[in-house]
Enzyme design. Structure first.
Site, PDB file in Angstrom:
ATOM      1  CG  HIS A 158     -52.827  67.422  54.882  1.00  0.00           C
ATOM      2  ND1 HIS A 158     -53.785  67.888  55.983  1.00  0.00           N
ATOM      3  CD2 HIS A 158     -53.138  66.437  54.336  1.00  0.00           C
ATOM      4  CE1 HIS A 158     -54.826  66.671  55.778  1.00  0.00           C
ATOM      5  NE2 HIS A 158     -54.358  65.988  54.894  1.00  0.00           N
ATOM      6  CG  ASP A 200     -53.710  70.923  57.441  1.00  0.00           C
ATOM      7  OD1 ASP A 200     -52.920  71.209  56.443  1.00  0.00           O
ATOM      8  OD2 ASP A 200     -54.210  69.779  57.683  1.00  0.00           O
ATOM      9  CB  SER A 239     -57.549  65.354  54.312  1.00  0.00           C
ATOM     10  OG  SER A 239     -57.112  64.476  55.081  1.00  0.00           O
TER      11      SER A 239
END
Length: 476
Positions: free
Chosen positions: A104, A134, A209
């Protein structure tokens, strides 16, 4: 004679690390910031400037509106604009220039740039990605910058209470070190079919992230990927993809450009207390086989509808979420032993695994239910687990033949759906006046409504007997 008790104040106490300075110093250069840019077109896609909003006379914001909208020329189409995002990543192979991050972080990016701790930057190319976990793998030119790599550790040996350290790029600030403990393991946050997160209270914020979660030996035991936060800031609940799962996916992406997973070819659903009792089981564990996919690895009758899978290749299947994960992690073509409960008796059968096709390939065959064991046909949306409505599930839930739509197989306690009294056995007929027929349709429709800026989704639900009702679910 028993020795006298030592007062608590005099007992030795467990201590955290005195300092992680030396550890952090050796790892900071292996962690990178990921910067991406994407060109986004105007919303209407037609010529003509965006009209200036009407504001009250004397508004203090008038000058800002004048500055932005005054730049548009009459007859000019809504301008395209560059959207930039920031995330984190880390080097896993210095010789080949391999960098790992979250999917992402780089999704839909036109350009990807890797920023190093010393301020230098390199353009990166995408080797491959895996949306289900992911994860994404990037490559930079190792000849243009001296790279320092880190190694994956064994996340299966991580214990609750172990000290961990996160390094990343929160809010675009650059290399930032935070320390905490492992708060929990094997967390399922309904983000995908293979949820098995490490939960930590080490401060993780937006921008972290894709960054690594280290143990105190400097090995990567997790990849920071999600937070729970009502404000967008850290409240001490962060989640990392365990190295045990990530390392295998990354190896496959490096080798094939994609993740290649084992496939059992069954449709599954949870084992409730009622189902367990009816099958003569002492506990509600395992995954109930609701259907067999035609042409799949077990279409030969080795596994039958109504079987409950309790062990797969020597690994315990405690609940319905465990099976897709352990099957996916198994090599394609491997013969495995599967323990099932059939008619109240435990049996062991041998199965040779096939290959799970990706969603695009599955869609081309016009069979949206032949995806991941329980993943493609069991989608989690707004607190609901959704499955395909077929003969097996109709029989299980007692749904009338004339009812069509997408089956709600499970509702999470305390969720938006539960608060609106949606229950397993309800069938979603349409969303915002568009019919849906597969779990993927529901997920896509909800995502489209979000993209349109909608705050709520209007669902038409059918009961088991076909009685219709409307329910509005808040999406943010």
């Amino acid at each position: 004679m028993q020795a006298p008790a030592v007062p608590n104040s005099q007992q030795p106490r467990a201590q955290g690390p005195a300092s992680v300075a030396d550890l952090a110093e050796g790892l900071l250069d292996a962690v990178v910031n990921i910067s991406t840019s994407q060109t986004v077109k105007g919303q209407d896609g037609e010529s003509g400037p965006v009209p200036m909003p009407k504001v009250p006379d004397g508004s203090p914001f008038q000058e800002f509106f004048d500055e932005y909208f005054g730049k548009q020329r009459p007859g000019e189409s809504n301008p395209s604009r560059k959207v930039q995002s920031l995330g984190s990543g880390f080097v896993v192979d210095a010789e080949q220039g391999i960098v790992v991050t979250n999917n992402h972080v780089i999704a839909d990016a036109d350009e990807i740039e890797v920023n190093f701790n010393d301020g230098s930057k390199l353009k990166a190319t995408l080797i491959g990605k895996d949306t289900k976990t992911d994860l994404a793998v990037l490559k930079v030119d190792p000849a243009k910058h001296k790279l320092i790599a880190v190694k994956f550790g064994d996340s299966s040996k991580t214990r609750i209470g172990d000290w961990v350290m996160a390094i990343g790029n929160p809010f675009g600030l650059g290399g930032t070190v935070t320390v905490g403990i492992v708060s929990a393991r094997n967390r399922d946050i309904n983000s995908g079919p293979y949820d098995n997160f490490i939960q930590t209270d080490a401060a993780i914020n937006r921008g972290n992230s894709g960054g690594p979660l280290f143990d105190m030996y400097g090995q990567v035991i997790g990849i920071n990927t999600a937070i729970i936060s009502p404000t967008g800031g850290s409240i001490g609940i962060g989640f990392a993809i365990p190295a045990e799962l990530a390392s295998g996916v990354i190896s496959q992406i490096r080798q094939f450009g994609e993740a290649r997973r084992g496939w059992l070819g069954v449709r599954i659903q949870p084992v409730t207390d009622d189902i367990a009792e009816s099958l003569g089981m002492t506990s509600s564990k395992g995954a109930l086989v609701a259907g067999i996919i035609e042409g799949g690895p077990v279409a030969n009758g080795s596994i039958l509808p109504g079987d409950v899978i309790t062990r797969f290749d020597g690994r315990e299947v405690s609940n319905v979420k465990d099976l897709p994960r352990v099957v996916a992690e198994s090599p394609i073509g491997k013969e495995v032993e599967v323990v099932v409960v059939r008619k109240g008796k435990e049996q062991t059968v041998k199965v040779t695994l096939g290959r799970l096709e990706d969603e695009d390939q599955t869609a081309k065959k016009d069979d949206p239910a032949t995806g991941e064991d329980g993943a493609a046909q069991n989608v989690d949306v707004l607190g609901m687990s959704l499955g395909k409505l077929d003969e097996a599930t109709r029989k299980t839930f007692g749904i009338a033949k004339e009812v069509e739509g997408v089956l709600v197989t499970e509702v999470q306690n305390g969720s938006i759906a539960a608060n609106k009294r949606i229950a397993p056995g309800d069938v979603i007929v349409d969303i915002a006046q568009e019919t849906v027929s597969t779990p993927e349709d529901v997920a896509a429709r909800i995502e489209k409504l979000r993209d349109e800026g909608r705050k709520n989704a209007l669902l038409m639900l059918a009961s088991k007997t076909g009685e219709l009702r409307f329910v509005t679910l808040q999406m943010d």
